[in-house]
Design a protein around this motif. Structure first.
Motif, short mmCIF file in Angstrom:
data_model
loop_
_atom_site.label_atom_id
_atom_site.label_comp_id
_atom_site.label_asym_id
_atom_site.label_seq_id
_atom_site.Cartn_x
_atom_site.Cartn_y
_atom_site.Cartn_z
N ILE A 151 0.82 -1.30 0.20
CA ILE A 151 -0.26 0.01 -0.14
C ILE A 151 0.90 1.36 -0.04
O ILE A 151 1.73 1.35 0.92
N TYR A 152 0.66 2.19 -0.98
CA TYR A 152 1.38 3.31 -1.01
C TYR A 152 0.88 4.42 -0.54
O TYR A 152 -0.18 4.91 -1.35
N GLY A 153 0.91 4.84 0.46
CA GLY A 153 -0.01 5.91 1.13
C GLY A 153 -1.00 5.51 2.08
O GLY A 153 -2.06 4.80 1.82
N LEU A 154 -0.70 5.32 3.50
CA LEU A 154 -1.56 4.72 4.36
C LEU A 154 -2.67 5.64 4.96
O LEU A 154 -2.42 6.26 6.21
N GLY A 155 -3.49 6.16 4.17
CA GLY A 155 -4.20 7.10 4.67
C GLY A 155 -5.61 6.47 5.02
O GLY A 155 -5.51 5.16 5.22
N ARG A 156 -6.77 6.90 4.88
CA ARG A 156 -8.11 6.45 5.22
C ARG A 156 -8.22 5.12 4.14
O ARG A 156 -8.69 3.98 4.81
N ILE A 157 -8.25 5.48 2.94
CA ILE A 157 -8.50 4.51 1.82
C ILE A 157 -7.50 3.34 1.85
O ILE A 157 -7.82 2.25 2.00
N GLY A 158 -6.24 3.72 2.09
CA GLY A 158 -5.28 2.83 2.29
C GLY A 158 -5.37 1.58 3.27
O GLY A 158 -5.27 0.58 3.17
N ARG A 159 -5.97 2.19 4.60
CA ARG A 159 -5.90 1.32 5.63
C ARG A 159 -7.36 0.44 5.27
O ARG A 159 -7.23 -0.75 5.83
N ALA A 177 4.97 8.71 4.11
CA ALA A 177 5.83 9.64 4.55
C ALA A 177 6.26 9.33 5.86
O ALA A 177 7.33 9.58 6.59
N VAL A 178 5.16 9.12 6.92
CA VAL A 178 5.42 8.72 8.27
C VAL A 178 5.01 7.42 8.57
O VAL A 178 3.90 6.82 7.88
N ARG A 179 5.57 6.70 9.32
CA ARG A 179 5.16 5.46 9.88
C ARG A 179 4.00 5.59 10.92
O ARG A 179 3.79 6.62 11.69
N ALA A 180 3.03 4.58 10.96
CA ALA A 180 1.92 4.78 11.37
C ALA A 180 2.29 4.24 12.82
O ALA A 180 2.64 3.02 12.64
N GLU A 184 1.38 -2.15 13.49
CA GLU A 184 1.64 -3.50 13.99
C GLU A 184 0.27 -4.07 14.23
O GLU A 184 -0.15 -5.33 14.19
N GLN A 185 -0.30 -3.62 15.28
CA GLN A 185 -1.81 -3.95 15.48
C GLN A 185 -2.64 -4.37 14.31
O GLN A 185 -3.36 -5.31 14.45
N LEU A 186 -2.49 -3.55 13.12
CA LEU A 186 -3.37 -3.94 12.18
C LEU A 186 -2.68 -4.99 11.13
O LEU A 186 -3.13 -5.52 10.39
N GLY A 187 -1.51 -5.45 11.86
CA GLY A 187 -0.72 -6.61 10.98
C GLY A 187 0.02 -6.04 9.72
O GLY A 187 0.24 -6.69 8.81
N LEU A 188 0.19 -4.68 9.71
CA LEU A 188 0.89 -4.12 8.52
C LEU A 188 2.49 -3.82 8.98
O LEU A 188 2.72 -3.42 10.01
N LYS A 189 3.16 -3.99 7.69
CA LYS A 189 4.49 -3.97 7.88
C LYS A 189 5.17 -2.74 7.17
O LYS A 189 4.78 -2.56 5.96
N PHE A 190 5.86 -1.68 7.83
CA PHE A 190 6.29 -0.52 7.26
C PHE A 190 7.40 -0.79 6.47
O PHE A 190 8.47 -1.62 7.06
N VAL A 191 7.67 -0.46 5.15
CA VAL A 191 8.82 -0.65 4.35
C VAL A 191 9.39 0.52 3.56
O VAL A 191 8.48 1.40 3.68
N ASP A 192 10.55 0.79 3.16
CA ASP A 192 10.94 1.82 2.50
C ASP A 192 10.17 1.80 1.11
O ASP A 192 9.60 0.54 0.49
N LYS A 193 10.16 2.77 0.23
CA LYS A 193 9.63 2.84 -1.08
C LYS A 193 9.97 1.81 -1.97
O LYS A 193 9.44 1.06 -2.60
N GLU A 194 11.28 1.63 -1.90
CA GLU A 194 11.92 0.70 -2.88
C GLU A 194 11.52 -0.52 -2.48
O GLU A 194 11.37 -1.58 -3.39
#
Ligand code: GLV
Length: 321
Positions: A151-159, A177-180, A184-194
């Motif tokens: 998911i590129y952009g974890l706003g409302r729609i991304g979530r 741009a910023v890590r939420a 982790e609660q949602l089971g999502l992993k933050f990664v860099d763009k590449e």
């Protein structure tokens, strides 16, 4: 003094009913919109404008509207409005967040599934009378289940998109741009763009269009993607370099795409139209009757609040209030 309101294009009638109680309405009940001169004349005596994403609301329009207090966009995106110019002039800009989140995520997932399983391509084949026999590898596509959604952009729609993916047993990674802090609660992993572009089987774009995001998905990002990967865009067309995407698709450097938005709507690059390995829709991700009605009503509520001297529920530039 009676307040004057301009509604630039056809909207659902519930919004008109609401606005009729607030002032004198100039309603252009047509989908084609106002040409520039008509727009400049129409705003001249208005306190409120209810407009759509196809109406460019720039400084010239604002300067033609000395009494303007509010521009209420019937959309969550507001890249058609020069918000800085509005803020300088003390004009409130509002949008329609929230009401379209689920509907838009539903459609992003629809495009993802349709592109993965080559639904529109297969339908064209069938309707053209080209289906002669069942074949073991006919329209074999990509699996969705147990694959990775980026998911590129974890706003409302991304979530919301992430929640849908978990029902398909997908692994979900994201970049923003910023890590939420709740990821982790949602089971999502933050990664860099590449990493997002390199590891994802599906990349779904959910960033707003602004100076930082214009063409932020172009040849370098597409080159990182797997040859089996699929790009989904339901945000804004200019976020993706459309010609670079057409080239990557034509050369099968990525497997497919699902697009709802384009760089120069309603024109779609002939390079994209010539290809089979993508699913395209005409900017309809939020288009359910219920959601589009709610968006129109929400814009009307924002316009009504400002001209009644109240705080609007969805200001984009609250600093002017
Ligand atoms: C639609 O594209 C919206 O921004 O609401």
């Amino acid at each position: 003094m009676t307040k004057k309101i301009l509604v630039t294009r056809h909207v659902y009638p519930e919004a008109i009913e609401l606005l009729q109680g607030c002032g004198e309405l100039e309603y252009h009940d047509s989908s084609s919109g106002l040409d520039r001169d008509t727009m400049l004349r129409a705003v001249a005596d208005k306190q409120a404008v209810v407009c759509q994403l196809t109406d460019p609301m720039d400084a010239e329009v604002m300067d033609a509207a000395p009494e303007l207090k509010v521009i209420a966009n019937v959309a969550v995106g507001f890249d058609n409005i020069d918000v800085a110019a509005a803020t300088e002039r003390g004009i409130v800009v509002s949008n329609t967040p929230g009401v379209l989140t689920d509907t838009t995520a539903d459609f992003a997932f629809t495009l993802l599934m349709a592109a993965a399983r080559r639904v529109t391509e297969a339908e064209r084949f069938l309707r053209d009378g080209r289906w002669q026999q069942w074949e073991i590898d006919m329209f074999s596509g990509q699996d969705i289940n147990h694959h990775t959604l980026g998911i590129y952009g974890l706003g409302r729609i991304g979530r919301c998109m992430a929640r849908r993916a978990t029902g398909f047993d997908m692994r979900v990674i994201y970049h923003d741009a910023v890590r939420a802090d709740y990821d982790e609660q949602l089971g999502l992993k933050f990664v860099d763009k590449e990493t997002l572009f390199r590891e994802s089987d599906f990349v779904s774009i959910h960033v707003p269009l602004n100076d930082e995001t214009r063409h932020c998905v172009g040849a370098p990002e597409l080159a990182l993607m797997k040859p089996t990967a699929i790009l989904i865009n339901t945000s804004r067309g200019p976020v993706v370099d459309e010609l670079a995407l057409a080239q990557a698709l034509a050369e099968k450097r990525i497997a497919g795409a699902g697009l709802d938005v384009y760089e120069n709507e309603p024109t779609v690059s002939p390079e994209l139209l010539a290809l089979d390995n993508l699913v395209m829709a005409p900017h309809i991700a939020s288009a359910s009757v219920k959601t589009r009605t709610r968006m129109c009503v929400m814009a009307a509520e924002n316009a009504a609040a400002v001209i009644n001297g109240e705080r609007p529920p969805n200001p984009v530039n609250p600093e002017v209030l």
